[in-house]
Every structure is written in structure tokens, then in C-alpha cells.
Scaffold this motif. Structure first.
Motif, PDB file in Angstrom:
ATOM      1  N   LEU A  18       0.835  -1.192   0.000  1.00 20.70           N
ATOM      2  CA  LEU A  18       0.000   0.000   0.000  1.00 20.70           C
ATOM      3  C   LEU A  18       0.879   1.255   0.000  1.00 20.70           C
ATOM      4  N   HIS A  19       1.903   1.258   0.852  1.00 23.54           N
ATOM      5  CA  HIS A  19       2.797   2.413   0.941  1.00 23.54           C
ATOM      6  C   HIS A  19       3.618   2.591  -0.339  1.00 23.54           C
ATOM      7  N   ILE A  20       4.086   1.501  -0.906  1.00 22.70           N
ATOM      8  CA  ILE A  20       4.843   1.574  -2.156  1.00 22.70           C
ATOM      9  C   ILE A  20       3.969   2.133  -3.261  1.00 22.70           C
ATOM     10  N   GLY A  21       2.720   1.718  -3.302  1.00 26.67           N
ATOM     11  CA  GLY A  21       1.778   2.222  -4.298  1.00 26.67           C
ATOM     12  C   GLY A  21       1.552   3.718  -4.167  1.00 26.67           C
ATOM     13  N   LYS A  22       1.469   4.208  -2.939  1.00 25.46           N
ATOM     14  CA  LYS A  22       1.291   5.648  -2.713  1.00 25.46           C
ATOM     15  C   LYS A  22       2.513   6.432  -3.183  1.00 25.46           C
ATOM     16  N   ILE A  23       3.697   5.913  -2.892  1.00 23.23           N
ATOM     17  CA  ILE A  23       4.921   6.576  -3.335  1.00 23.23           C
ATOM     18  C   ILE A  23       4.983   6.599  -4.859  1.00 23.23           C
ATOM     19  N   TRP A  24       4.669   5.475  -5.484  1.00 21.82           N
ATOM     20  CA  TRP A  24       4.677   5.382  -6.946  1.00 21.82           C
ATOM     21  C   TRP A  24       3.692   6.373  -7.559  1.00 21.82           C
ATOM     22  N   ASP A  25       2.457   6.398  -7.058  1.00 18.79           N
ATOM     23  CA  ASP A  25       1.444   7.289  -7.613  1.00 18.79           C
ATOM     24  C   ASP A  25       1.874   8.748  -7.505  1.00 18.79           C
ATOM     25  N   ASN A  26       2.450   9.121  -6.363  1.00 22.20           N
ATOM     26  CA  ASN A  26       2.901  10.496  -6.184  1.00 22.20           C
ATOM     27  C   ASN A  26       4.024  10.834  -7.142  1.00 22.20           C
ATOM     28  N   MET A  27       4.987   9.928  -7.286  1.00 20.25           N
ATOM     29  CA  MET A  27       6.123  10.195  -8.160  1.00 20.25           C
ATOM     30  C   MET A  27       5.691  10.247  -9.627  1.00 20.25           C
ATOM     31  N   ALA A  28       4.913   9.268 -10.056  1.00 20.18           N
ATOM     32  CA  ALA A  28       4.548   9.164 -11.467  1.00 20.18           C
ATOM     33  C   ALA A  28       3.575  10.249 -11.908  1.00 20.18           C
ATOM     34  N   SER A  29       2.766  10.767 -10.997  1.00 25.26           N
ATOM     35  CA  SER A  29       1.782  11.759 -11.402  1.00 25.26           C
ATOM     36  C   SER A  29       2.169  13.198 -11.082  1.00 25.26           C
ATOM     37  N   LYS A  30       3.155  13.403 -10.202  1.00 26.85           N
ATOM     38  CA  LYS A  30       3.465  14.767  -9.774  1.00 26.85           C
ATOM     39  C   LYS A  30       4.940  15.136  -9.830  1.00 26.85           C
ATOM     40  N   LYS A  31       5.827  14.183 -10.124  1.00 29.13           N
ATOM     41  CA  LYS A  31       7.261  14.475 -10.067  1.00 29.13           C
ATOM     42  C   LYS A  31       8.030  13.886 -11.239  1.00 29.13           C
ATOM     43  N   TYR A  32       7.360  13.621 -12.317  1.00 28.25           N
ATOM     44  CA  TYR A  32       7.941  12.938 -13.464  1.00 28.25           C
ATOM     45  C   TYR A  32       7.839  13.845 -14.678  1.00 28.25           C
ATOM     46  N   TYR A  33       8.956  14.119 -15.310  1.00 30.35           N
ATOM     47  CA  TYR A  33       8.954  14.968 -16.502  1.00 30.35           C
ATOM     48  C   TYR A  33       8.447  14.183 -17.708  1.00 30.35           C
ATOM     49  N   ILE A  34       7.826  14.851 -18.635  1.00 27.86           N
ATOM     50  CA  ILE A  34       7.303  14.201 -19.837  1.00 27.86           C
ATOM     51  C   ILE A  34       8.438  13.591 -20.670  1.00 27.86           C
ATOM     52  N   THR A  35       9.639  14.086 -20.471  1.00 32.37           N
ATOM     53  CA  THR A  35      10.807  13.560 -21.192  1.00 32.37           C
ATOM     54  C   THR A  35      11.349  12.279 -20.563  1.00 32.37           C
ATOM     55  N   GLY A  36      10.819  11.898 -19.400  1.00 29.15           N
ATOM     56  CA  GLY A  36      11.262  10.687 -18.721  1.00 29.15           C
ATOM     57  C   GLY A  36      12.207  10.935 -17.569  1.00 29.15           C
TER      58      GLY A  36
END
Length: 68
Positions: A18-36
Motif C-alpha cells: 500500500l505504501h509503495i503504491g502511494k509513493i509510486w502514484d505520487n512520483m509518477a503523477s506529480k514528479k515525473y517529466y514528460i521527457t522521462g
């Protein structure tokens, strides 16, 4: 952030996913550049706040983004 395999044995229960999923969702949706690229701060190779994605001063780690 500590690598998941370095967690103590008592952290390997179902809640860890559950915690890993929350970290992933936050990173992938709010801290990830469109360039990768990931990571806004070069000092400490760190993430910034949500949506802190500077253009000129971004760290933008490319290898880390490839590992994700």
C-alpha cells in the motif's frame, strides 16, 4: 528513499505494498517529466515538492527514470 529490499523483515507485510503504491502514484503523477527524467533538485539528487518541475535548474535524472 530506502530501497525496498533494504527494509527490515517486520516491514514485509501486506501494508508495505500500500505504501509503495502511494509513493509510486505520487512520483509518477506529480514528479515525473514528460521527457522521462525524474528529480527536481540536483543537491542530494532529490525530489522536490509536488509539481516542482523547474525547467532550467532541474536535475532530471535519466537513468533513474529508466529504472522505473
Amino acid at each position: 528513499m530506502q530501497h525496498i529490499t533494504e527494509q527490515p523483515p517486520f516491514m514485509n507485510g501486506p501494508l508495505i505494498y500500500l505504501h509503495i503504491g502511494k509513493i509510486w502514484d505520487n512520483m509518477a503523477s506529480k514528479k515525473y517529466y514528460i521527457t522521462g527524467g525524474i528529480g527536481a533538485k540536483g543537491h542530494g539528487e532529490a525530489f522536490g515538492h509536488n509539481y516542482e518541475l523547474p525547467n532550467m535548474s532541474a536535475y532530471c535524472e535519466g537513468g533513474g527514470g529508466g529504472g522505473i
